[in-house]
Structures are given as structure tokens and as C-alpha cells.
Write a protein that holds these residues in place. Structure first.
Motif, PDB file in Angstrom:
ATOM      1  N   UNK A 154       0.818  -1.210   0.000  1.00 40.14           N
ATOM      2  CA  UNK A 154       0.000   0.000   0.000  1.00 40.14           C
ATOM      3  C   UNK A 154       0.850   1.256   0.000  1.00 40.14           C
ATOM      4  N   UNK A 155       1.932   1.234   0.774  1.00 40.46           N
ATOM      5  CA  UNK A 155       2.833   2.378   0.885  1.00 40.46           C
ATOM      6  C   UNK A 155       4.254   1.868   1.031  1.00 40.46           C
ATOM      7  N   UNK A 156       5.210   2.756   0.822  1.00 39.31           N
ATOM      8  CA  UNK A 156       6.613   2.472   1.088  1.00 39.31           C
ATOM      9  C   UNK A 156       7.124   3.480   2.117  1.00 39.31           C
ATOM     10  N   UNK A 157       8.043   3.041   2.950  1.00 40.65           N
ATOM     11  CA  UNK A 157       8.757   3.945   3.855  1.00 40.65           C
ATOM     12  C   UNK A 157      10.191   4.038   3.358  1.00 40.65           C
ATOM     13  N   UNK A 158      10.593   5.238   3.030  1.00 40.95           N
ATOM     14  CA  UNK A 158      11.943   5.505   2.517  1.00 40.95           C
ATOM     15  C   UNK A 158      12.773   6.112   3.644  1.00 40.95           C
ATOM     16  N   UNK A 159      13.896   5.497   3.965  1.00 36.12           N
ATOM     17  CA  UNK A 159      14.721   5.936   5.090  1.00 36.12           C
ATOM     18  C   UNK A 159      16.080   6.407   4.589  1.00 36.12           C
ATOM     19  N   UNK A 160      16.411   7.641   4.902  1.00 37.07           N
ATOM     20  CA  UNK A 160      17.738   8.181   4.626  1.00 37.07           C
ATOM     21  C   UNK A 160      18.623   7.915   5.836  1.00 37.07           C
ATOM     22  N   UNK A 161      19.703   7.201   5.636  1.00 38.83           N
ATOM     23  CA  UNK A 161      20.564   6.746   6.738  1.00 38.83           C
ATOM     24  C   UNK A 161      21.379   7.910   7.296  1.00 38.83           C
ATOM     25  N   UNK A 162      21.366   8.053   8.611  1.00 33.89           N
ATOM     26  CA  UNK A 162      22.205   9.030   9.299  1.00 33.89           C
ATOM     27  C   UNK A 162      23.238   8.359  10.194  1.00 33.89           C
ATOM     28  N   UNK A 163      22.878   7.229  10.772  1.00 30.74           N
ATOM     29  CA  UNK A 163      23.806   6.454  11.610  1.00 30.74           C
ATOM     30  C   UNK A 163      23.594   4.969  11.348  1.00 30.74           C
ATOM     31  N   UNK A 164      24.685   4.225  11.345  1.00 30.08           N
ATOM     32  CA  UNK A 164      24.613   2.766  11.236  1.00 30.08           C
ATOM     33  C   UNK A 164      25.730   2.189  12.099  1.00 30.08           C
ATOM     34  N   UNK A 165      25.375   1.235  12.964  1.00 24.06           N
ATOM     35  CA  UNK A 165      26.394   0.667  13.845  1.00 24.06           C
ATOM     36  C   UNK A 165      25.960  -0.712  14.346  1.00 24.06           C
ATOM     37  N   UNK A 166      26.914  -1.456  14.816  1.00 24.74           N
ATOM     38  CA  UNK A 166      26.729  -2.844  15.228  1.00 24.74           C
ATOM     39  C   UNK A 166      25.977  -2.947  16.555  1.00 24.74           C
ATOM     40  N   UNK A 167      25.220  -4.032  16.702  1.00 23.12           N
ATOM     41  CA  UNK A 167      24.692  -4.436  18.010  1.00 23.12           C
ATOM     42  C   UNK A 167      25.413  -5.726  18.363  1.00 23.12           C
ATOM     43  N   UNK A 168      26.135  -5.711  19.468  1.00 24.63           N
ATOM     44  CA  UNK A 168      27.058  -6.818  19.754  1.00 24.63           C
ATOM     45  C   UNK A 168      26.328  -8.130  19.992  1.00 24.63           C
ATOM     46  N   UNK A 169      27.053  -9.223  19.820  1.00 22.52           N
ATOM     47  CA  UNK A 169      26.475 -10.558  19.801  1.00 22.52           C
ATOM     48  C   UNK A 169      26.327 -11.201  21.172  1.00 22.52           C
ATOM     49  N   UNK A 170      26.919 -10.641  22.222  1.00 24.73           N
ATOM     50  CA  UNK A 170      27.103 -11.417  23.452  1.00 24.73           C
ATOM     51  C   UNK A 170      25.808 -11.852  24.134  1.00 24.73           C
ATOM     52  N   UNK A 171      24.700 -11.126  23.945  1.00 24.66           N
ATOM     53  CA  UNK A 171      23.452 -11.521  24.601  1.00 24.66           C
ATOM     54  C   UNK A 171      22.361 -11.907  23.597  1.00 24.66           C
ATOM     55  N   UNK A 172      22.711 -12.097  22.346  1.00 20.98           N
ATOM     56  CA  UNK A 172      21.723 -12.479  21.337  1.00 20.98           C
ATOM     57  C   UNK A 172      21.556 -13.998  21.352  1.00 20.98           C
ATOM     58  N   UNK A 173      20.349 -14.508  21.607  1.00 24.41           N
ATOM     59  CA  UNK A 173      20.170 -15.962  21.637  1.00 24.41           C
ATOM     60  C   UNK A 173      20.285 -16.567  20.246  1.00 24.41           C
ATOM     61  N   UNK A 174      20.683 -17.820  20.215  1.00 20.73           N
ATOM     62  CA  UNK A 174      20.789 -18.537  18.950  1.00 20.73           C
ATOM     63  C   UNK A 174      19.501 -19.325  18.757  1.00 20.73           C
ATOM     64  N   UNK A 175      18.687 -18.939  17.779  1.00 22.33           N
ATOM     65  CA  UNK A 175      17.407 -19.571  17.532  1.00 22.33           C
ATOM     66  C   UNK A 175      17.478 -20.461  16.299  1.00 22.33           C
ATOM     67  N   UNK A 176      16.472 -21.299  16.160  1.00 23.30           N
ATOM     68  CA  UNK A 176      16.416 -22.208  15.023  1.00 23.30           C
ATOM     69  C   UNK A 176      15.096 -22.020  14.307  1.00 23.30           C
ATOM     70  N   UNK A 177      15.150 -21.910  12.991  1.00 25.92           N
ATOM     71  CA  UNK A 177      13.955 -21.708  12.193  1.00 25.92           C
ATOM     72  C   UNK A 177      13.270 -23.041  11.936  1.00 25.92           C
ATOM     73  N   UNK A 178      11.945 -23.075  12.130  1.00 26.90           N
ATOM     74  CA  UNK A 178      11.210 -24.313  11.894  1.00 26.90           C
ATOM     75  C   UNK A 178      10.905 -24.449  10.409  1.00 26.90           C
ATOM     76  N   UNK A 179      10.574 -25.648   9.988  1.00 27.09           N
ATOM     77  CA  UNK A 179      10.291 -25.909   8.581  1.00 27.09           C
ATOM     78  C   UNK A 179       8.943 -25.322   8.187  1.00 27.09           C
ATOM     79  N   UNK A 180       8.716 -25.207   6.898  1.00 28.05           N
ATOM     80  CA  UNK A 180       7.455 -24.661   6.399  1.00 28.05           C
ATOM     81  C   UNK A 180       6.275 -25.518   6.824  1.00 28.05           C
TER      82      UNK A 180
END
Length: 268
Positions: A154-180
Motif C-alpha cells: 500500500x505504501x513504502x517507507x523511505x529511510x535516509x541513513x544518518x547512523x549505522x552501527x553494530x549491536x554486539x552478539x554477546x546476549x543475542x540468543x541462537x534460535x532455530x527456524x522451523x520448517x514450512x
């Protein structure tokens, strides 16, 4: 003097002040210098292109915040170049909270997290605008047409980038994708009560027994800088000067705090 030392440092006044109180300024400056970009580099663009979901933060002109979730097949976030990306908006619950905020306040924050493979995140902050599907396709005819039945942009959102930076991995859980076969087929654009999650939190069940929701009164008139009192303007100015001088002292190789001569040549 290197040009990098003349630029405005990333971050808000609040975070800079809190860094000083908590003694983390040097650590924060190292992160700013090494990790915060004003565009998407090649690895960031590749990362965005393979994501299937992201979290979106917006606020209205009064600062009232909203956060939400967006998802689609890999590539639903389209990177147009190193400073611009777009994503599609489909039929939803009709509230349009995020889009309504963008109409009032263009500042947005995106967070993409890869829980499955890389276990890493990417923050993208910038300014957004809402574009109709027809206008977007006239400007960007190369954008793919969605092949999924029942799902229409229906619509698009267009984003002009001003900042881009990493989010560290130390607390990101490791998940598994289920099958279709294990997951329910996605029902894009449906109004089906069960397909949308039903009354999972029981809010609809007791709707008749509770008073209607009344949002708290919001301050509608936010004073501008010119309307602020003289003491407020003076305090903000003094605080800004103090932060600038502190930064100069930290970066000057031979500067001695309190020495007027040590500051010569450091203002640019």
C-alpha cells in the motif's frame, strides 16, 4: 589537526553527560570512532538484504514513542544505495501508529538482529518519509513486485541513513527456524480473528467490563529555543562549552587543563 577531530561527536547530550558521570567517555569515543558510520558499508548492505525481520522505533512530535515489528521474505528491506533503503507497508489493523508518527516526526530507528546464523545486530537511525506505491515505482521501476497472493504493497517507507552501527552478539540468543510444514502459512492482509492471534492477552474478553481507554493528557506545546527562559539558554550554552573544552583537553597531545594557551588552534 585531523579533520575527524573537528566534527560533531555522535550521540545525544544526555548520553554524553551520562558517559562523563559514569566514566565511560573514552570507551564510548572508541566505539563512535570505530563503529558508527553515516552510511551503510558493503557488509551492512549485504546483511540488510538477507534479513526477514526488523524492529522499528518511532515517536510523534511530542516524543511519545512506539515500537513495532516488520517482516517479509529476504530482501523486503531494499537497499537502494549506501545512504537509503526502503521497505513496504501492507494492510494492517488500520491504526497506522508508526506511519502516523512518521508523518509528525521523521526520525526513526531500525534494529535488525540475525538470531539464526550470524547472531549479530545492526542499528540504522535516520529520517523517513512515506511514499505511495505508484510514486515509488515511477522513481524505482526496478523494485520487485510481490508475488505472494493477497499481499499487496500500500505504501513504502523511505529511510535516509544518518547512523549505522553494530549491536554486539554477546546476549543475542541462537534460535532455530522451523520448517514450512511446522509453521502456519502466513495470511497476509487477513482480518481472520484466529489467524491474527485471536484474543491472546484477553483484552477483548473484558472490554465490556472496563472503562474506555483514556490516554493521559499530553503537553501539546513544546517550548522552542527562543521561548525558553534566559537562564535555561545560559545553562545549556555553558554546559555545551564545558563539554567542548573537556573534549579538547582529552584530544590535545600536550594540553594542560586550565591553560589558555593550550587551546589555541584547537577550535575549528
Amino acid at each position: 589537526m585531523p579533520a575527524a577531530d573537528c566534527r560533531v561527536r555522535p550521540g545525544s547530550d544526555g548520553e554524553r553527560e551520562l558517559q562523563e558521570r559514569m566514566g565511560t567517555t573514552a570507551r564510548a569515543d572508541k566505539f563512535y570512532d570505530e563503529q558508527v558510520l553515516d552510511r551503510l558499508n558493503t557488509r551492512m548492505r549485504d546483511f540488510v538484504a538477507r534479513q526477514e525481520m526488523c524492529f522499528l522505533a518511532t515517536s510523534d512530535r511530542h516524543g511519545e514513542c512506539d515500537s513495532t515489528f516488520r517482516a517479509g521474505p529476504p530482501g523486503f528491506l531494499q537497499v537502494l544505495d549506501d545512504r537509503m533503503l526502503v521497505y513496504p507497508e501492507y494492510r494492517g489493523n488500520g491504526v497506522l501508529a508508526s506511519l502516523g508518527n512518521i508523518e509528525e516526526n521523521a526520525h526513526v530507528g531500525l534494529l535488525m538482529i540475525d538470531f539464526l546464523k550470524d547472531r549479530i545486530g545492526l542499528h540504522i537511525n535516520g529520517r523517513a518519509r512515506i511514499v505511495s506505491d505508484a510514486e515509488m515505482r515511477r522513481a524505482r521501476p526496478e523494485l520487485p513486485v510481490d508475488p505472494v497472493p493477497g499481499r499487496r504493497v500500500q505504501l513504502w517507507v523511505e529511510i535516509t541513513v544518518e547512523e549505522a552501527y553494530i549491536h554486539c552478539a554477546k546476549h543475542i540468543p541462537h534460535l532455530q527456524k522451523v520448517s514450512a510444514e511446522q509453521r502456519q502459512r502466513q495470511a497476509w492482509g487477513t482480518d481472520g480473528f484466529k489467524r491474527k492471534g485471536g484474543d491472546f492477552f484477553g483484552a477483548a474478553a473484558d472490554a465490556r467490563d472496563r472503562p474506555p481507554y483514556q490516554p493521559r493528557r499530553r503537553k501539546r506545546d513544546v517550548p522552542s529555543w527562543t521561548q525558553a527562559g534566559e537562564l535555561t539558554r545560559s545553562a545549556v550554552w555553558q554546559r555545551s562549552v564545558q563539554r567542548l573544552l573537556a573534549a579538547v583537553v582529552r584530544r590535545a597531545p600536550n594540553a594542560e587543563e586550565g591553560s589558555e594557551g593550550s587551546f589555541r588552534g584547537w577550535f575549528c
